[in-house]
Motif scaffolding. Structure first.
Motif: not given
Ligand code: HEC
Ligand SMILES: [Cu+2]
Length: 369
Positions: A25-37, A72-86
């Motif tokens: 759920t967390v991942a989906t919300v994150l991805l949805a809010t980062t859609a290209p539009s 971009k690479p830092v952004l992905h690092l942010d997400w993955i770290l947040t994912g692991i911590c959550s």
């Protein structure tokens, strides 16, 4: 009394299922809010005629959008770290929940023998060590990837931190291509620009979250960073090392523009101020030389102070005083006369002006576009 041990009604597999569902759920919300539009909308923030920026990015937008090969690479690092911590938080919460749910009765608790349940400690420590080492290696890889631009920088700018504003030099050491501005950086879109970072006083740090990580500006040292934006737009930057009372009002803006637009801006910034065309502007210019020139420069006039922002094209900037005010005629005159109320402690004194002087000065400053 020998009551049967309570068993979780969820069954043994369900904690894992619950965790996976939460994580997804967390991942989906994150991805949805980062859609290209959403990305294009938040990042592309053109200035309109009234000088306000549409869709001004929110402070945490950098967690959702990055706009360049360094971000971009830092952004992905942010997400993955947040994912692991959550994920870790959820697992621990679930295990705590199970422990509470299956709590032993008081008399049973006393019967616990030493050494029980140690396997959990070994397994947990093992998983943590592997995860932390993995994260450390991943971080080092990301650091190495963003340390240098993907190709030769188009040109170099020098940014110097002052209490509490940023001096920006273009074409330094390049004779007639050199000019100085403040608190506003323009770059062509899609090419890297090298940034040499200096400080005139204390340690500052230069940070444009949607484009790059933080780099310190240290007195006596020249640090380097580079900026590149994939999309045209405005990217807000901020001093991110506490440097004194007005540290919070030490912002700046980076405008990424198509090459032709950038070239026009550069050519306009290179020009000196026009000679006063009316008697009032002339009086304003004289007043400036008497009262302000000790600190400020206006190229094309006698004013050549170096301790304060270059005002040759102050009218072309969207904001005043390192992001403190929107640059309007009223705010400009208010700033000059009430500096210490607007940005207390800053290194410009309140300038006492009679209404006639204020009128003359305002007429002069209006020619500095
Ligand atoms: C003692 C030095 C000093 C004097 C004298 C001085 N200023 Fe300033 N001025 C500064 C400093 C330092 C700043 C940067 C303040 C900040 O943002 O923290 C500044 C900022 C400004 C800005 C905002 C510039 C920008 O890029 O946003 C304007 C406009 C300005 N001064 C106009 C004037 C005018 C007009 C006078 C004369 C009536 C004047 N100043 C006199 C030191 C001075
Ligand atoms: Cu600072």
């Amino acid at each position: 009394m020998n009551r049967a041990r309570r068993v979780s009604p969820l069954g043994p597999a369900s904690p894992t299922v619950a965790t996976v569902v939460t994580f997804a759920t967390v991942a989906t919300v994150l991805l949805a809010t980062t859609a290209p539009s959403a990305l294009a909308q938040t990042v592309a923030a053109p200035t309109n005629a009234s000088g306000t920026v549409a869709n001004e990015p929110t402070p945490l937008a950098y967690f959702l959008h990055g706009a360049g090969p360094a971000a971009k690479p830092v952004l992905h690092l942010d997400w993955i770290l947040t994912g692991i911590c959550s994920f870790v938080c959820v697992v621990i919460a679930v295990m705590l929940g199970i422990a509470l749910w299956r709590r032993r009765k008081d008399e049973e608790a006393k019967a616990i023998t030493e050494g029980g349940g140690l396997n959990f400690v070994f397994i947990g420590t093992g998983i943590s060590v592997v995860a932390l080492l993995g994260i450390a290696v991943y971080m080092l890889i990301v650091l190495a990837r963003v340390a240098d631009p993907p190709h030769e920088p188009a040109f170099t700018i020098t940014v110097t931190g002052y209490d509490w504003w940023w001096k920006v030099d273009y074409g330094k050491g390049d004779g007639d291509r050199h000019f100085t501005t403040a608190n506003e950086i323009h770059i062509p879109v899609g090419v890297p620009v090298l940034v040499l970072l200096k400080s005139a006083d204390v340690i500052h740090a230069f940070w444009v979250p949607q484009l790059q990580g933080k780099t310190q500006a240290i007195p006596g040292l020249v640090n380097r960073q580079w900026l590149e934006a994939d999309l045209p737009g405005m990217y807000r930057g901020q001093c991110t090392q506490y440097c004194g009372v007005q540290h919070a009002h030490m912002a700046f803006e980076v405008y990424a523009e198509p090459q032709a637009q950038f070239d026009r801006w550069y050519a306009a910034q290179l020009r000196g101020a026009p000679a006063p065309a009316t008697a009032q502007v002339s009086r304003g210019s004289k007043l400036f030389d008497e009262r302000c020139a000790g600190c400020h420069t206006i190229r094309g006039s006698a004013a050549a102070g170096v301790q304060a922002p270059d005002l040759t094209h102050v009218g072309s900037r969207r904001l005043l005083a390192a992001g403190t005010l929107v640059n309007t005629t009223e705010n400009l005159m208010d700033w000059i006369q009430h500096v210490q109320k607007i940005k207390p402690g800053t290194l410009m004194p309140d300038m006492k002006l009679t209404p006639a002087e204020a009128g003359d000065l305002s007429a002069y400053l209006a020619t500095l576009r």
